[in-house]
Design a protein around this motif. Structure first.
Motif, short mmCIF file in Angstrom:
data_model
loop_
_atom_site.label_atom_id
_atom_site.label_comp_id
_atom_site.label_asym_id
_atom_site.label_seq_id
_atom_site.Cartn_x
_atom_site.Cartn_y
_atom_site.Cartn_z
N GLN A 153 -5.60 1.79 -4.76
CA GLN A 153 -6.99 1.68 -5.23
C GLN A 153 -7.45 3.01 -5.82
O GLN A 153 -8.19 3.04 -6.80
N LYS B 17 0.85 -1.19 0.00
CA LYS B 17 0.00 0.00 0.00
C LYS B 17 0.88 1.24 0.00
O LYS B 17 1.79 1.39 0.81
N ASN C 34 -13.49 4.95 -2.27
CA ASN C 34 -12.72 4.16 -3.23
C ASN C 34 -13.50 2.93 -3.68
O ASN C 34 -13.54 2.60 -4.87
N ASP C 35 -14.12 2.23 -2.73
CA ASP C 35 -14.85 1.00 -3.06
C ASP C 35 -16.05 1.30 -3.97
O ASP C 35 -16.29 0.58 -4.95
N GLN D 70 -11.86 4.92 2.30
CA GLN D 70 -12.00 3.55 1.78
C GLN D 70 -13.36 3.33 1.14
O GLN D 70 -13.47 2.73 0.05
N LEU E 173 -14.86 2.36 -7.46
CA LEU E 173 -14.25 1.22 -8.14
C LEU E 173 -15.34 0.31 -8.70
O LEU E 173 -15.24 -0.18 -9.84
#
Length: 315
Positions: A17, A2, A73-74, A70, A77
């Motif tokens: 990501q 990461k 990002n999820d 997070q 994505l």
């Protein structure tokens, strides 16, 4: 591995990501401009513009939620992967491209049908808002009384359990036949769809209140109306919002079905009318609009809920 870097000006946390999401939308943008899957030139430009806007929204959300990026990002994505899958399926004709049109063809619909779609959004939203708010205004006081007064609860709750599971769409033919206009019929059906989940949520919320609080309020000599609005309503609020969210989702579904059956305007009518002429690009464009409207409405709902229940964070 990461990799974390931090810009000095925007203070956005980037990781692998984040770069992957940006790379996906950049790849889609270049592919759309250089080797578009669809034939519509205007649709190509609109779709490319949408990709740029989505990328900017992604960066903006990262900045707003920079302490916990997070989730952002999820979500983006997933959106990027869905669009890539859409591109692959249409480019290689894995499904009949008349049914599943390329993104360029779908977004070209907005250039020609924007007036109808905007009118449909306002038509659908006015019906939804009126029916839903009526359900909220009527269900909350009734639910508070049903949860508080045992005698009323013993009579009304079995009735609610009997009528609640009936799908609101069952009432559509009767509403159209008995009420003077389709607008009134739609409002009534949406009211029915939202009323029961909210009512059950309110009653359940009152049951979960510590009865020592209610007894203390009585000991202090508070009036029933004061107890209902100052003790029961705040105490039942978390459960009320849960029921209200379920009611909102059911209202959307009911609205679409009602407009498909008997309306001459609205998003449901638009989907139905375009489907009848096998204009599947317009059907997909309408489905995207419905999804965006639902997302925006639920975001507003979440904001209202977080504000109303901000006291929970202090506990």
């Amino acid at each position: 591995m990461k990799v974390n870097t931090k810009t000095s000006t925007l203070n956005i946390k980037f990781n692998l990501q984040t770069f992957l999401v940006i790379g996906i939308f950049l790849l889609l943008f270049l592919a759309t401009l250089m080797v578009p899957a669809g034939q519509d030139a205007l649709g190509k430009e609109i779709f490319a513009g949408v990709l740029v806007v989505v990328t900017l929204i992604f960066l903006l959300e990262l900045y707003i939620n920079r302490e916990n990026p997070q989730k952002i990002n999820d979500i983006f994505l997933l959106v990027g992967l869905v669009i890539i899958l859409w591109e692959i399926v249409t480019r290689f004709a894995l499904i009949d491209t008349n049914l599943l049109q390329p993104p360029e063809n779908v977004f070209a619909v907005y250039a020609t049908d924007y007036s109808t779609i905007i009118t449909g959004i306002f038509s659908s939203f006015s019906i939804l808002l009126l029916g839903y708010m009526l359900a909220v205004i009527i269900a909350i006081p009734i639910g508070l009384l049903m949860g508080w007064k045992k005698r009323l609860h013993d009579v009304a709750y079995p009735t609610a359990k009997a009528l609640g599971p009936i799908p609101p769409t069952v009432y559509i033919p009767y509403a159209i036949a008995l009420l003077p206009s389709f607008f009134a019929s739609s409002v009534f059906v949406i009211f029915i769809g939202a009323f029961w989940p909210i009512l059950v949520g309110v009653v359940g919320g009152v049951f979960n209140i510590d009865h020592r609080l209610i007894n203390s309020a009585r000991t202090l000599g508070l009036k029933d109306s004061t107890i209902m609005w100052k003790v029961l309503l705040p105490g039942a609020s978390p459960s009320i919002f849960q029921g209200a969210l379920i009611g909102l989702i059911i209202s959307f579904i009911t609205l679409m079905v009602a407009e498909i059956i008997g309306s001459s305007s609205g998003l449901g009518w638009y989907l139905q009318s375009q489907g009848q002429f096998a204009n599947y690009a317009a059907v997909m464009a309408g489905m995207i609009v419905v999804s965006v409207v639902v997302i925006l409405v639920t975001i507003v709902f979440d904001k209202v809920e977080n504000y109303a229940l901000r006291w929970q964070k202090a506990i």
